[in-house]
Design an enzyme around this catalytic site. Sequence first.
Site, PDB file in Angstrom:
ATOM      1  N   HIS A  37     -16.761 -12.927 -11.261  1.00 42.07           N
ATOM      2  CA  HIS A  37     -17.166 -14.292 -11.654  1.00 42.07           C
ATOM      3  C   HIS A  37     -18.219 -14.894 -10.708  1.00 42.07           C
ATOM      4  CE1 HIS A  37     -13.596 -14.003 -14.179  1.00 42.07           C
ATOM      5  NE2 HIS A  37     -12.850 -13.783 -13.107  1.00 42.07           N
TER       6      HIS A  37
ATOM      7  N   SER B 223     -21.564 -11.150 -13.475  1.00 42.12           N
ATOM      8  CA  SER B 223     -20.269 -11.808 -13.613  1.00 42.12           C
ATOM      9  C   SER B 223     -19.336 -10.873 -14.368  1.00 42.12           C
ATOM     10  CB  SER B 223     -20.417 -13.126 -14.346  1.00 42.12           C
ATOM     11  OG  SER B 223     -19.273 -13.923 -14.138  1.00 42.12           O
TER      12      SER B 223
ATOM     13  N   SER C 145     -17.777 -17.416 -17.184  1.00 49.82           N
ATOM     14  CA  SER C 145     -17.330 -17.850 -15.858  1.00 49.82           C
ATOM     15  C   SER C 145     -18.438 -18.155 -14.860  1.00 49.82           C
ATOM     16  CB  SER C 145     -16.400 -16.783 -15.252  1.00 49.82           C
ATOM     17  OG  SER C 145     -17.103 -15.585 -15.031  1.00 49.82           O
TER      18      SER C 145
ATOM     19  N   ASP D  70     -13.865  -6.847 -10.564  1.00 50.20           N
ATOM     20  CA  ASP D  70     -12.812  -7.804 -10.925  1.00 50.20           C
ATOM     21  C   ASP D  70     -12.481  -7.568 -12.390  1.00 50.20           C
ATOM     22  OD1 ASP D  70     -11.211  -9.941 -11.630  1.00 50.20           O
ATOM     23  OD2 ASP D  70     -12.417 -11.444 -10.594  1.00 50.20           O
TER      24      ASP D  70
ATOM     25  N   GLU E  54     -10.290  -6.542  -7.587  1.00 44.80           N
ATOM     26  CA  GLU E  54      -9.768  -7.888  -7.341  1.00 44.80           C
ATOM     27  C   GLU E  54      -8.465  -8.234  -8.053  1.00 44.80           C
ATOM     28  OE1 GLU E  54     -11.101 -10.252  -5.401  1.00 44.80           O
ATOM     29  OE2 GLU E  54     -10.388 -12.162  -6.208  1.00 44.80           O
TER      30      GLU E  54
ATOM     31  N   ASN F 172      -5.865  -6.761  -5.115  1.00 42.16           N
ATOM     32  CA  ASN F 172      -4.928  -7.718  -5.723  1.00 42.16           C
ATOM     33  C   ASN F 172      -3.586  -7.723  -5.011  1.00 42.16           C
ATOM     34  OD1 ASN F 172      -4.180  -9.567  -8.030  1.00 42.16           O
ATOM     35  ND2 ASN F 172      -2.597  -7.997  -8.204  1.00 42.16           N
TER      36      ASN F 172
ATOM     37  N   LYS G 157      -3.773 -11.990  -1.198  1.00 39.71           N
ATOM     38  CA  LYS G 157      -4.468 -12.178  -2.470  1.00 39.71           C
ATOM     39  C   LYS G 157      -3.483 -12.653  -3.533  1.00 39.71           C
ATOM     40  CE  LYS G 157      -6.863 -11.621  -6.299  1.00 39.71           C
ATOM     41  NZ  LYS G 157      -6.260 -11.890  -7.624  1.00 39.71           N
TER      42      LYS G 157
ATOM     43  N   ASP H 238      -3.979 -16.480  -4.272  1.00 36.27           N
ATOM     44  CA  ASP H 238      -4.987 -16.738  -5.323  1.00 36.27           C
ATOM     45  C   ASP H 238      -4.301 -16.862  -6.688  1.00 36.27           C
ATOM     46  OD1 ASP H 238      -6.519 -15.589  -7.568  1.00 36.27           O
ATOM     47  OD2 ASP H 238      -8.054 -14.953  -6.164  1.00 36.27           O
ATOM     48  N   ASN H 239      -3.541 -15.840  -7.078  1.00 34.87           N
ATOM     49  CA  ASN H 239      -2.924 -15.841  -8.396  1.00 34.87           C
ATOM     50  C   ASN H 239      -1.994 -17.048  -8.555  1.00 34.87           C
ATOM     51  OD1 ASN H 239      -3.978 -13.321  -7.707  1.00 34.87           O
ATOM     52  ND2 ASN H 239      -2.622 -12.196  -9.076  1.00 34.87           N
TER      53      ASN H 239
ATOM     54  N   CYS I 298      -4.187 -20.688  -9.307  1.00 39.59           N
ATOM     55  CA  CYS I 298      -3.925 -21.134 -10.683  1.00 39.59           C
ATOM     56  C   CYS I 298      -3.222 -22.485 -10.701  1.00 39.59           C
ATOM     57  CB  CYS I 298      -3.123 -20.086 -11.449  1.00 39.59           C
ATOM     58  SG  CYS I 298      -4.109 -18.614 -11.820  1.00 39.59           S
TER      59      CYS I 298
ATOM     60  N   HIS J 295      -6.561 -12.144 -17.557  1.00 41.02           N
ATOM     61  CA  HIS J 295      -7.934 -11.670 -17.381  1.00 41.02           C
ATOM     62  C   HIS J 295      -8.702 -11.445 -18.687  1.00 41.02           C
ATOM     63  CE1 HIS J 295     -11.214 -10.123 -14.974  1.00 41.02           C
ATOM     64  NE2 HIS J 295     -11.396  -9.221 -15.919  1.00 41.02           N
TER      65      HIS J 295
ATOM     66  N   HIS K  45     -10.834 -21.023  -9.102  1.00 42.35           N
ATOM     67  CA  HIS K  45     -10.043 -21.442  -7.941  1.00 42.35           C
ATOM     68  C   HIS K  45     -10.934 -22.097  -6.884  1.00 42.35           C
ATOM     69  CE1 HIS K  45      -7.082 -19.168  -9.880  1.00 42.35           C
ATOM     70  NE2 HIS K  45      -6.972 -18.119  -9.088  1.00 42.35           N
TER      71      HIS K  45
ATOM     72  N   SER L 182      -8.804 -14.247  -0.664  1.00 36.54           N
ATOM     73  CA  SER L 182      -9.067 -13.100  -1.544  1.00 36.54           C
ATOM     74  C   SER L 182     -10.342 -12.368  -1.126  1.00 36.54           C
ATOM     75  CB  SER L 182      -9.268 -13.571  -2.984  1.00 36.54           C
ATOM     76  OG  SER L 182      -8.240 -14.433  -3.363  1.00 36.54           O
TER      77      SER L 182
ATOM     78  N   GLN M 163     -11.339  -8.705   0.182  1.00 39.15           N
ATOM     79  CA  GLN M 163     -12.379  -7.884  -0.451  1.00 39.15           C
ATOM     80  C   GLN M 163     -13.349  -7.327   0.593  1.00 39.15           C
ATOM     81  OE1 GLN M 163     -13.267  -6.511  -3.152  1.00 39.15           O
ATOM     82  NE2 GLN M 163     -12.280  -7.568  -4.865  1.00 39.15           N
TER      83      GLN M 163
HETATM   84  P1  NAI Z   1       2.122 -10.225 -13.048  1.00 44.25           P
HETATM   85  O1  NAI Z   1       2.345  -8.845 -13.456  1.00 44.25           O
HETATM   86  O2  NAI Z   1       2.608 -10.730 -11.727  1.00 44.25           O
HETATM   87  O3  NAI Z   1       2.714 -11.251 -14.146  1.00 44.25           O
HETATM   88  C1  NAI Z   1       2.617 -11.076 -15.525  1.00 44.25           C
HETATM   89  C2  NAI Z   1       3.998 -11.416 -16.105  1.00 44.25           C
HETATM   90  O4  NAI Z   1       3.924 -11.435 -17.530  1.00 44.25           O
HETATM   91  C3  NAI Z   1       5.062 -10.389 -15.725  1.00 44.25           C
HETATM   92  O5  NAI Z   1       6.139 -11.008 -15.068  1.00 44.25           O
HETATM   93  C4  NAI Z   1       5.465  -9.767 -17.055  1.00 44.25           C
HETATM   94  O6  NAI Z   1       6.836  -9.425 -17.098  1.00 44.25           O
HETATM   95  C5  NAI Z   1       5.136 -10.886 -18.034  1.00 44.25           C
HETATM   96  N1  NAI Z   1       4.936 -10.426 -19.412  1.00 44.25           N
HETATM   97  C6  NAI Z   1       4.383  -9.272 -19.868  1.00 44.25           C
HETATM   98  N2  NAI Z   1       4.412  -9.211 -21.208  1.00 44.25           N
HETATM   99  C7  NAI Z   1       4.983 -10.363 -21.619  1.00 44.25           C
HETATM  100  C8  NAI Z   1       5.303 -10.895 -22.896  1.00 44.25           C
HETATM  101  N3  NAI Z   1       5.057 -10.201 -24.012  1.00 44.25           N
HETATM  102  N4  NAI Z   1       5.870 -12.128 -22.961  1.00 44.25           N
HETATM  103  C9  NAI Z   1       6.162 -12.825 -21.846  1.00 44.25           C
HETATM  104  N5  NAI Z   1       5.894 -12.366 -20.593  1.00 44.25           N
HETATM  105  C10 NAI Z   1       5.312 -11.154 -20.490  1.00 44.25           C
HETATM  106  O7  NAI Z   1       0.541 -10.462 -13.147  1.00 44.25           O
HETATM  107  P2  NAI Z   1      -0.298 -11.694 -12.528  1.00 44.25           P
HETATM  108  O8  NAI Z   1      -0.793 -11.322 -11.186  1.00 44.25           O
HETATM  109  O9  NAI Z   1       0.472 -12.935 -12.725  1.00 44.25           O
HETATM  110  O10 NAI Z   1      -1.583 -11.673 -13.483  1.00 44.25           O
HETATM  111  C11 NAI Z   1      -1.519 -12.017 -14.857  1.00 44.25           C
HETATM  112  C12 NAI Z   1      -2.917 -11.960 -15.471  1.00 44.25           C
HETATM  113  O11 NAI Z   1      -3.748 -12.954 -14.892  1.00 44.25           O
HETATM  114  C13 NAI Z   1      -3.667 -10.636 -15.244  1.00 44.25           C
HETATM  115  O12 NAI Z   1      -4.467 -10.375 -16.370  1.00 44.25           O
HETATM  116  C14 NAI Z   1      -4.553 -10.955 -14.053  1.00 44.25           C
HETATM  117  O13 NAI Z   1      -5.641 -10.079 -13.975  1.00 44.25           O
HETATM  118  C15 NAI Z   1      -4.944 -12.372 -14.360  1.00 44.25           C
HETATM  119  N6  NAI Z   1      -5.374 -13.235 -13.249  1.00 44.25           N
HETATM  120  C16 NAI Z   1      -6.143 -14.319 -13.604  1.00 44.25           C
HETATM  121  C17 NAI Z   1      -6.568 -15.207 -12.656  1.00 44.25           C
HETATM  122  C18 NAI Z   1      -7.425 -16.361 -13.053  1.00 44.25           C
HETATM  123  O14 NAI Z   1      -7.992 -17.014 -12.190  1.00 44.25           O
HETATM  124  N7  NAI Z   1      -7.570 -16.677 -14.310  1.00 44.25           N
HETATM  125  C19 NAI Z   1      -6.214 -15.050 -11.228  1.00 44.25           C
HETATM  126  C20 NAI Z   1      -5.359 -13.903 -10.967  1.00 44.25           C
HETATM  127  C21 NAI Z   1      -4.969 -13.040 -11.949  1.00 44.25           C
END
Ligand code: NAI
Length: 482
Positions: free
Chosen positions: A55, A78, A83, A143, A205, A230, A235, A239-240, A244, A350, A403, A411, A415
Amino acid sequence: VDNRQDFKVADLSLAEFGRKEITLAEHEMPGLMAIRKEYAEAQPLAGARVTGSLHMTVQTAVLIETLVALGARVRWASCNIFSTQDHAAAAIAVGPDGTPEDPKGVPVFAWKGETLDEYWWCTEQALTWPDSPTGGPNMILDDGGDATLLVHNGVQYEKDGKVPSPDTAESDEHRVILQLLTRTLGENPQKWTELASEIRGVTEETTTGVHRLYEMQRDGTLLFPAINVNDAVTKSKFDNKYGCRHSLVDGINRATDVLIGGKTAVICGYGDVGKGCAESLRGQGARVIITEIDPICALQAAMDGYQVTTLEDVVETADIFVTTTGNKDIILASHMAKMKHQAIVGNIGHFDNEIDMAGLAKIPGIVKDEVKPQVHTWTFPDGKVLIVLSEGRLLNLGNATGHPSFVMSNSFADQTLAQIELFTKPDAYPTGVYVLPKHLDEKVARLHLDALGVKLTTLRPEQAAYIGVEVDGPYKSDHYRY
Ligand code: NAI
């Protein structure tokens, strides 16, 4: 190469605004600034050609200029079509010493609101190094894994001698990738193979990109070593979660300005991102409901005081829906058909496959209208309206600015240290997926304590011996969960 031609951004005249925000961000990014100081003389990234796909925000600008300060050359795109912050991209193209008339910065290919074709063109530009022996980078900073995916797919199809027909694509995005690789195979049947040959590694990332890397490792297709940034504690547990917690409400507010207090909000997924999102909406006074598939995370959510139930149970009554799962097909068109008038639907995971946007568009008689960029109403034949944020793409970066700097300093310090590890110690990392060594994780945290006025207690040697650690750390075993 004429550097003045070697970038593509929306508007160079935004560079001054971008530079002012970069300067403010530097103060809030003590980890990156400390690393610049520590390695100013050693120049550990001298000789590195880093292709970044992440991003293109103000915080990323500080990361890019840190890599440059450590000796790297950098090309950037990006990792999402919505983003980019155009003023940050302009400032990076112009550089601290250039002007919009005489840009002297880093080749950056990014603007807010790219088409999918433009997005993959930008990724290819970031990976194409006109003056390198292989035509490519020797390091990738990724990322979500799109740059890594393009290289791996390219190498695979060159080995096969053919690219699958774009007609067989599973999605619009897949079609664009197949078209791009069909073109490159025609231009140079060894482009990606040559390019990959000198890549020392990738630092990844996010959760979703890391997932792709472990799959390639399992299938034996991974071409170079990778550091899973990650899963550095500094991180994903920061960050997550805390990122968020800040940027989810920021995105909803900027998009809709709807009062969150008193509303019912559903968060799908209670992982690191879900935990931060739930806290964010609860902090605004929403009644938050969690959906989970994992009993441990479901129990955590319950113990944290949230109702945990299925989407089907609450789809007709809730006001705000946010997906955070990194999984696909979470909110289906059939769910959206049952939601109430003016419900808000968004994703912070993501990729955009968490919400079935294609299915929504196929509902007979539905009408999409743009309120403003990245905010759309979808009117059903019976007059019901849904508000969908960022067309189902991550809303904190599409509708807001992602963020804040302080959390991204953690984070991006991870990196930067991961880039130094892979670039300077190729022998220590045979092809495989690694996490950052714990002493570096602890170092990143340490670099952020002073700014918050934290006074750390020092272990006495007898105490260190008693719990079996060194006085200077690492303080925890690798399986400790924080
Ligand atoms: P995580 O694996 O810690 O959490 C995801 C959760 O979703 C898990 O607990 C899992 O059991 C649950 N899950 C899976 N399928 C499901 C379903 N059908 N119904 C309900 N719950 C379900 O992963 P994390 O780190 O929380 O990341 C989640 C997403 O966010 C990833 O795609 C990651 O790349 C992205 N992300 C986005 C950020 C942003 O700024 N927008 C920042 C960091 C990560």
